[in-house]
Design an enzyme around this catalytic site. Sequence first.
Site, PDB file in Angstrom:
ATOM      1  N   THR A  11     -19.382 -57.189 -66.284  1.00 15.47           N
ATOM      2  CA  THR A  11     -20.455 -57.831 -66.556  1.00 15.47           C
ATOM      3  C   THR A  11     -21.521 -56.834 -66.875  1.00 15.47           C
ATOM      4  O   THR A  11     -22.193 -56.626 -68.030  1.00 15.47           O
ATOM      5  CB  THR A  11     -21.114 -58.593 -65.382  1.00 15.47           C
ATOM      6  OG1 THR A  11     -20.157 -59.598 -65.040  1.00 15.47           O
ATOM      7  CG2 THR A  11     -22.357 -59.339 -65.480  1.00 15.47           C
ATOM      8  N   GLU A 124     -30.966 -46.431 -61.011  1.00 16.67           N
ATOM      9  CA  GLU A 124     -32.167 -47.310 -60.806  1.00 16.67           C
ATOM     10  C   GLU A 124     -31.541 -48.844 -60.748  1.00 16.67           C
ATOM     11  O   GLU A 124     -32.084 -49.572 -60.198  1.00 16.67           O
ATOM     12  CB  GLU A 124     -32.956 -47.181 -62.265  1.00 16.67           C
ATOM     13  CG  GLU A 124     -33.974 -48.419 -62.701  1.00 16.67           C
ATOM     14  CD  GLU A 124     -35.216 -48.154 -61.399  1.00 16.67           C
ATOM     15  OE1 GLU A 124     -35.822 -47.268 -61.607  1.00 16.67           O
ATOM     16  OE2 GLU A 124     -35.325 -48.981 -60.729  1.00 16.67           O
ATOM     17  N   VAL A 127     -30.960 -51.276 -57.116  1.00 20.61           N
ATOM     18  CA  VAL A 127     -31.822 -52.087 -56.477  1.00 20.61           C
ATOM     19  C   VAL A 127     -32.810 -53.041 -57.478  1.00 20.61           C
ATOM     20  O   VAL A 127     -33.279 -52.466 -58.472  1.00 20.61           O
ATOM     21  CB  VAL A 127     -32.836 -51.334 -55.705  1.00 20.61           C
ATOM     22  CG1 VAL A 127     -33.781 -51.996 -54.973  1.00 20.61           C
ATOM     23  CG2 VAL A 127     -32.017 -50.312 -54.813  1.00 20.61           C
ATOM     24  N   GLY A 129     -31.735 -55.012 -59.866  1.00 17.72           N
ATOM     25  CA  GLY A 129     -31.356 -55.294 -61.122  1.00 17.72           C
ATOM     26  C   GLY A 129     -32.329 -54.814 -62.246  1.00 17.72           C
ATOM     27  O   GLY A 129     -32.307 -53.329 -62.064  1.00 17.72           O
ATOM     28  N   ILE A 131     -35.631 -54.381 -62.561  1.00 18.80           N
ATOM     29  CA  ILE A 131     -36.778 -54.156 -61.963  1.00 18.80           C
ATOM     30  C   ILE A 131     -37.124 -52.576 -61.996  1.00 18.80           C
ATOM     31  O   ILE A 131     -36.010 -51.907 -61.117  1.00 18.80           O
ATOM     32  CB  ILE A 131     -37.317 -54.855 -60.792  1.00 18.80           C
ATOM     33  CG1 ILE A 131     -37.408 -56.505 -60.657  1.00 18.80           C
ATOM     34  CG2 ILE A 131     -38.815 -54.131 -60.541  1.00 18.80           C
ATOM     35  CD1 ILE A 131     -37.391 -57.026 -59.550  1.00 18.80           C
ATOM     36  N   GLY A 182     -22.564 -64.814 -63.483  1.00 17.01           N
ATOM     37  CA  GLY A 182     -22.244 -63.393 -63.211  1.00 17.01           C
ATOM     38  C   GLY A 182     -23.309 -62.577 -62.226  1.00 17.01           C
ATOM     39  O   GLY A 182     -23.619 -61.654 -62.305  1.00 17.01           O
ATOM     40  N   GLU A 185     -21.462 -61.114 -56.251  1.00 14.28           N
ATOM     41  CA  GLU A 185     -20.315 -59.924 -56.150  1.00 14.28           C
ATOM     42  C   GLU A 185     -18.917 -60.448 -56.125  1.00 14.28           C
ATOM     43  O   GLU A 185     -18.782 -61.667 -55.994  1.00 14.28           O
ATOM     44  CB  GLU A 185     -20.745 -59.274 -54.833  1.00 14.28           C
ATOM     45  CG  GLU A 185     -21.947 -58.658 -54.732  1.00 14.28           C
ATOM     46  CD  GLU A 185     -22.265 -57.661 -55.682  1.00 14.28           C
ATOM     47  OE1 GLU A 185     -21.584 -56.622 -55.756  1.00 14.28           O
ATOM     48  OE2 GLU A 185     -23.096 -57.590 -56.232  1.00 14.28           O
ATOM     49  N   ASP A 196     -25.285 -57.082 -49.269  1.00 17.27           N
ATOM     50  CA  ASP A 196     -25.880 -56.348 -50.695  1.00 17.27           C
ATOM     51  C   ASP A 196     -27.481 -56.028 -50.511  1.00 17.27           C
ATOM     52  O   ASP A 196     -27.854 -54.979 -50.771  1.00 17.27           O
ATOM     53  CB  ASP A 196     -25.759 -57.337 -51.799  1.00 17.27           C
ATOM     54  CG  ASP A 196     -26.234 -56.978 -53.147  1.00 17.27           C
ATOM     55  OD1 ASP A 196     -25.632 -56.049 -53.547  1.00 17.27           O
ATOM     56  OD2 ASP A 196     -27.087 -57.443 -53.488  1.00 17.27           O
ATOM     57  N   LYS A 200     -29.363 -52.372 -50.605  1.00 20.56           N
ATOM     58  CA  LYS A 200     -30.411 -52.090 -51.336  1.00 20.56           C
ATOM     59  C   LYS A 200     -31.736 -51.928 -50.226  1.00 20.56           C
ATOM     60  O   LYS A 200     -32.381 -50.790 -50.758  1.00 20.56           O
ATOM     61  CB  LYS A 200     -30.985 -53.387 -52.160  1.00 20.56           C
ATOM     62  CG  LYS A 200     -29.892 -53.635 -53.191  1.00 20.56           C
ATOM     63  CD  LYS A 200     -29.843 -54.955 -53.959  1.00 20.56           C
ATOM     64  CE  LYS A 200     -29.069 -55.214 -54.881  1.00 20.56           C
ATOM     65  NZ  LYS A 200     -28.630 -56.652 -55.282  1.00 20.56           N
TER      66      LYS A 200
HETATM   67  N1  HSE Z   1     -24.924 -59.740 -56.455  1.00 17.51           N
HETATM   68  C1  HSE Z   1     -26.111 -59.153 -56.873  1.00 17.51           C
HETATM   69  C2  HSE Z   1     -27.325 -60.116 -56.602  1.00 17.51           C
HETATM   70  C3  HSE Z   1     -25.912 -58.491 -57.997  1.00 17.51           C
HETATM   71  O1  HSE Z   1     -27.061 -61.403 -56.444  1.00 17.51           O
HETATM   72  O2  HSE Z   1     -28.404 -59.791 -56.639  1.00 17.51           O
HETATM   73  C4  HSE Z   1     -27.164 -57.456 -58.382  1.00 17.51           C
HETATM   74  O3  HSE Z   1     -27.072 -56.679 -57.543  1.00 17.51           O
END
Ligand code: HSE
Length: 402
Positions: A11, A124, A127, A129, A131, A182, A185, A196, A200
């Site tokens: 992805t 970058e 954390v 995505g 941003i 997508g 995880e 997750d 972060k």
């Molecule tokens: N699985 C993570 C989320 C992907 O949903 O934020 C991005 O780090």
Amino acid sequence: MAKVAVLGYGTVGSGVVHVVDVNKELVAESAGQDVEIKYILDLRDFPGDPHEAQVVHDYDIILNDPEIDVICETMGGLEPAYTFEKKALMKGISVCTSNKELVAAHGPELVAIAKANNCSYLFEASVGGGIPILRTLNTSLRHEKIDQITGILNGTTNYILTKMDKEKAGFAETLKEAQDKGYAERNPEADIEGYDACRKTAILASLVSGEYVSYEDIETTGITAVSQEDFAYARALNMSIKLLGMVKRNDTGFFTMVSPFLLPAEHPLASVNEVFNAIVVHGNMLGNTMYYGKGAGKDATASAVVADMIDLVAHKGQHINVNLTDKPASLSDNGSYVHRFFVRTSDECAEEAREIFGESVEQVTTDEVFGEFAFVTDLISEKDFRDKYEKLSVKKGFLREL
Ligand code: HSE
């Protein structure tokens, strides 16, 4: 012309190639030279893909090509990503990554290796995505004493919570949607159990403290226990339920936590919905600032990787300083962290609950749930709350209030 290799054509990796294709001129302008994706490492072949010819299966081809300036690791997971990144940095090849698991586990070591080899390690996209939060913390806000970070840091769980609240959707079907888009995880447990968001939060806490916060030391609760009943009560309270990552400075260090929280509807994070993430940063001089954007998904996350790629191309042969060291951070015991709690017990336990938590608790009612006594406590420390909650004969769950 800078030459780049992308590790992993999933992805995010395919997104990186797409962003460089679509924004070719802007990428070149920003980097100060053209940027070519010379290799894409993947176990699979991609017949018919416009970048089919760049796909290789042997990492040594990339590592031994003296033309490669930057490696973008978008494979995810600890291995072989860790070994691949380390080998590149030891050869003086800069690396950028979206791999939060790896950064949270080995970030300080990889930054140190990069520094010793006059190259850089940037992350970058790990954390928030798309941003640009880490670059902001490391540059624009570096002179600020950051007192608190509160963030919606996981797109999948925010998507699920939004659909459960607004559409009364079921947990499993919404998780499936997030996977199809997508966002989730490979093992969605990492999303829904809060791991997750925890990683972060650990990265953010490390950057603001300038010390290493291990994700293993962060108290983490995911969203699997959040129910439609909780949302019914939240609506009655005019509140939202959000999974938050929290870093809060105090006299002895930092509180850190990942947990679902009830937020008043007027709080800026309360209206952050679907896959969007947002991070509120409080600096001692600046006050609050908030950063908002898509926290997961192909192009947004890839855009953050490409921003790092450009920085690395533009600073070839130099080390870009990121505030990530291996000095262990001093984390405070969350036991003294004070807030209100929303608690659910059964009707029959109303008197008992008032005896334990005090007469001043505020009852919450909704015409969507029956047979329960639900209430909001006064301000109370985590430790006192846990002691009192244990005493309840019927425990139907609790949520923290922000
Ligand atoms: N699985 C993570 C989320 C992907 O949903 O934020 C991005 O780090």
